[in-house]
Design an enzyme around this catalytic site. Sequence first.
Site, mmCIF file in Angstrom:
data_model
loop_
_atom_site.group_PDB
_atom_site.id
_atom_site.type_symbol
_atom_site.label_atom_id
_atom_site.label_comp_id
_atom_site.label_asym_id
_atom_site.label_seq_id
_atom_site.Cartn_x
_atom_site.Cartn_y
_atom_site.Cartn_z
ATOM 1 N N LYS A 90 -113.388 4.869 34.805
ATOM 2 C CA LYS A 90 -113.072 3.851 33.513
ATOM 3 C C LYS A 90 -111.703 4.693 32.925
ATOM 4 C CE LYS A 90 -114.674 0.617 30.677
ATOM 5 N NZ LYS A 90 -113.489 -0.101 31.099
ATOM 6 N N GLN A 111 -108.179 10.818 30.148
ATOM 7 C CA GLN A 111 -109.792 9.826 29.851
ATOM 8 C C GLN A 111 -111.008 10.401 30.644
ATOM 9 O OE1 GLN A 111 -108.929 6.162 28.732
ATOM 10 N NE2 GLN A 111 -110.671 6.228 28.488
ATOM 11 N N LYS A 114 -111.929 12.518 27.570
ATOM 12 C CA LYS A 114 -112.508 11.255 26.586
ATOM 13 C C LYS A 114 -113.910 11.371 26.820
ATOM 14 C CE LYS A 114 -109.558 8.195 25.060
ATOM 15 N NZ LYS A 114 -107.978 7.683 25.025
ATOM 16 N N LYS A 126 -107.390 5.565 35.270
ATOM 17 C CA LYS A 126 -105.640 4.945 34.196
ATOM 18 C C LYS A 126 -105.469 3.781 35.023
ATOM 19 C CE LYS A 126 -104.684 4.139 30.041
ATOM 20 N NZ LYS A 126 -105.918 3.843 29.027
ATOM 21 N N GLY A 165 -107.879 -2.717 28.769
ATOM 22 C CA GLY A 165 -106.392 -3.094 28.146
ATOM 23 C C GLY A 165 -106.116 -1.468 27.517
ATOM 24 N N ASP A 166 -104.863 -2.346 27.557
ATOM 25 C CA ASP A 166 -104.226 -0.498 27.208
ATOM 26 C C ASP A 166 -102.477 -1.407 25.571
ATOM 27 O OD1 ASP A 166 -103.832 2.453 26.882
ATOM 28 O OD2 ASP A 166 -101.639 2.497 27.486
ATOM 29 N N THR A 210 -111.039 0.269 18.875
ATOM 30 C CA THR A 210 -110.093 1.680 18.326
ATOM 31 C C THR A 210 -109.100 1.983 17.232
ATOM 32 O OG1 THR A 210 -109.399 1.552 21.267
ATOM 33 C CG2 THR A 210 -108.273 3.023 20.658
ATOM 34 N N ASN A 241 -102.875 -3.664 18.892
ATOM 35 C CA ASN A 241 -103.649 -3.432 18.943
ATOM 36 C C ASN A 241 -104.973 -2.105 17.716
ATOM 37 O OD1 ASN A 241 -106.718 -2.562 20.852
ATOM 38 N ND2 ASN A 241 -106.468 -4.819 19.748
ATOM 39 N N SER A 378 -116.127 -0.621 25.745
ATOM 40 C CA SER A 378 -116.351 -0.867 26.830
ATOM 41 C C SER A 378 -117.662 -0.496 27.256
ATOM 42 C CB SER A 378 -114.938 -0.579 27.307
ATOM 43 O OG SER A 378 -113.795 -1.038 26.837
HETATM 44 P P1 NDP Z 1 -100.333 -2.428 21.971
HETATM 45 O O1 NDP Z 1 -99.383 -3.195 22.705
HETATM 46 O O2 NDP Z 1 -101.284 -3.603 21.645
HETATM 47 O O3 NDP Z 1 -99.448 -1.692 21.048
HETATM 48 C C1 NDP Z 1 -98.573 -0.552 21.023
HETATM 49 C C2 NDP Z 1 -98.075 -0.452 19.937
HETATM 50 O O4 NDP Z 1 -97.692 0.220 20.121
HETATM 51 C C3 NDP Z 1 -96.754 -1.584 19.112
HETATM 52 O O5 NDP Z 1 -96.775 -1.583 17.686
HETATM 53 C C4 NDP Z 1 -95.487 -0.998 20.338
HETATM 54 O O6 NDP Z 1 -94.701 -2.017 19.466
HETATM 55 C C5 NDP Z 1 -95.640 0.677 20.167
HETATM 56 N N1 NDP Z 1 -95.048 1.091 20.722
HETATM 57 C C6 NDP Z 1 -95.666 1.161 22.539
HETATM 58 N N2 NDP Z 1 -94.237 1.683 23.150
HETATM 59 C C7 NDP Z 1 -93.385 2.158 22.033
HETATM 60 C C8 NDP Z 1 -92.564 3.107 22.313
HETATM 61 N N3 NDP Z 1 -92.316 3.416 23.710
HETATM 62 N N4 NDP Z 1 -91.511 3.200 20.834
HETATM 63 C C9 NDP Z 1 -92.303 3.223 19.611
HETATM 64 N N5 NDP Z 1 -93.406 2.428 19.483
HETATM 65 C C10 NDP Z 1 -94.153 1.607 21.147
HETATM 66 O O7 NDP Z 1 -101.219 -1.264 22.175
HETATM 67 P P2 NDP Z 1 -102.186 -0.579 21.943
HETATM 68 O O8 NDP Z 1 -102.561 -0.592 20.307
HETATM 69 O O9 NDP Z 1 -103.412 -0.716 22.786
HETATM 70 O O10 NDP Z 1 -101.948 0.901 21.765
HETATM 71 C C11 NDP Z 1 -102.007 1.946 21.472
HETATM 72 C C12 NDP Z 1 -102.060 3.648 21.968
HETATM 73 O O11 NDP Z 1 -103.383 3.545 21.790
HETATM 74 C C13 NDP Z 1 -101.662 3.746 23.306
HETATM 75 O O12 NDP Z 1 -100.921 5.037 23.255
HETATM 76 C C14 NDP Z 1 -102.276 3.926 24.325
HETATM 77 O O13 NDP Z 1 -103.282 4.363 25.531
HETATM 78 C C15 NDP Z 1 -103.886 4.151 23.170
HETATM 79 N N6 NDP Z 1 -104.976 3.650 23.022
HETATM 80 C C16 NDP Z 1 -105.800 2.061 22.861
HETATM 81 C C17 NDP Z 1 -107.125 1.760 23.438
HETATM 82 C C18 NDP Z 1 -107.435 0.705 23.460
HETATM 83 O O14 NDP Z 1 -108.495 0.450 22.897
HETATM 84 N N7 NDP Z 1 -106.095 -0.344 23.317
HETATM 85 C C19 NDP Z 1 -107.486 2.562 23.639
HETATM 86 C C20 NDP Z 1 -107.485 4.222 23.655
HETATM 87 C C21 NDP Z 1 -106.079 4.582 23.440
HETATM 88 P P3 NDP Z 1 -93.279 -2.498 20.432
HETATM 89 O O15 NDP Z 1 -94.407 -4.061 20.218
HETATM 90 O O16 NDP Z 1 -92.380 -2.959 20.068
HETATM 91 O O17 NDP Z 1 -93.611 -2.221 22.173
#
Ligand code: NDP
Length: 446
Positions: A90, A111, A114, A126, A165-166, A210, A241, A378
């Site tokens: 997962k 993961q 976690k 992943k 998603g991620d 999250t 997200n 999830s």
């Molecule tokens: P999204 O794609 O929804 O958002 C990612 C955000 O981070 C955007 O604002 C993006 O900006 C920014 N970002 C991404 N890459 C970079 C980079 N290299 N430098 C600077 N900013 C960056 O992703 P999520 O919110 O889903 O995920 C964010 C984090 O949380 C990740 O580490 C993910 O693994 C973790 N996570 C997510 C979960 C989930 O349920 N979604 C669960 C647990 C952890 P821009 O649009 O400019 O790229």
Amino acid sequence: MDDKLQDVYDEVLGRNPGEVEFHQAVYENLTSLGPVVAKHAQYADTAVIRRLCEPERQIIFRVPWVDDTGAEQMNRGFRVEFNSALGPYKGGLRFHPSVYLGIVKFLGFEQIFKNSLTGMPIGGGKGGSDFDPKGRSDGEVMRFCQSFMTELYRHIGEYTDVPAGDIGVGGREIGYMFGQYKRITNRYESGALTGKGLTWGGSQVRTEATGYGVVFFINEILATTHESFEGKRVVVSGSGNVAIYAVEKIHQLGGTVVACSDSSGYIVDEKGVDVELLKDVKEVRRGRIEDYANARGGQARFVAGGPAWQVPCDIAVPCATQNELDEADALGLVENGCRIVAEGANMPCTPDAVKVFAQSGVVFAPGKAANAGGVATSALEMQQNASRDSWTFEDTEQRLAGIMRRIHDRCLSTADEYGAPGDYVVGANIAGFTRVADAMLAQGLV
Ligand code: NDP
């Protein structure tokens, strides 16, 4: 690090050359396991730890698709099925140009622990692709997702591997992938993917989970000193997200988020980020963070480039990506009076930044504990799918809050047990490890 664990780490370096993020994640984990290996005979020869560091299966595939001009495009797809001792693999799918095997393995490795910490029956995996959805039309994203699933479908399923998603993968992408999975398999197998839409098998609160979860976790930290979010200044990085729903819940609990960001820079909004406007800019218009400042008139300012960590705050919540907060950022946060850092993203703080927090008495909550609310919800989605049921928002949110409380308490009690009171890193790493390792030992050499 203990000599035997150092040997395991050296072997990981040798077997996985160039995968620096994976090395970092393994190192971070192994540095906490010394007391466990010393205390429990069953882990003493570290054989189970060696096995834990090797994925059960790694799948790499070509993803051809056609863009809107009719030109042929090609990306690389990945799924790393890391560990199934506790349940089906997962973990999310990430679509971002930086994705390569080392990133997928770091995320898959994290993961495992976690998912173990949630106490739920889910293994660790992943996946993702170096595809960049930014600037692509819905049609292009759909064709990419369909091609991606045309290979992935044969590896996943309700009892096998359940992606979600991620970064770069939200409701739109999950929808296109679920549609293609259904079409190829001719099965309405809701449990094969999570993060689905609410009218076709999704769970209430999954979108928010999250972000809400990390805020519930911080709330538990605050409660240990009889405090709350009331009156606290908070900086959240990212505006995807996780970030958006962290901002929403912080405001509901009385805190004020004064800054957030994306990869182009950050905005400062001293009166508090307007979360509805942020959702409109990011979720509806798929715009840039500067558009938020423009839409907010004179009330918010946009700062191009650089992270938001110079903005003074009591609590920092990195919610963007790995290694986004380094030693210099950490020193700046400490100097400005920040007292709690909780990782909404996976491994956003570098090891040197974490050291600064430890030396300065900043409470630090690692992602594998603090951001586990997404995967936990999830798992709740999988439960609802299995029983053909759907729960209310309130009921699901209450369950999420309870799960985050239990993860928090498990981290603290484990840290106490192993002589590191208040150390959430030690608590999370050891509590996550022992549940998986014991299941692996019970299941024999597989
Ligand atoms: P999204 O794609 O929804 O958002 C990612 C955000 O981070 C955007 O604002 C993006 O900006 C920014 N970002 C991404 N890459 C970079 C980079 N290299 N430098 C600077 N900013 C960056 O992703 P999520 O919110 O889903 O995920 C964010 C984090 O949380 C990740 O580490 C993910 O693994 C973790 N996570 C997510 C979960 C989930 O349920 N979604 C669960 C647990 C952890 P821009 O649009 O400019 O790229």
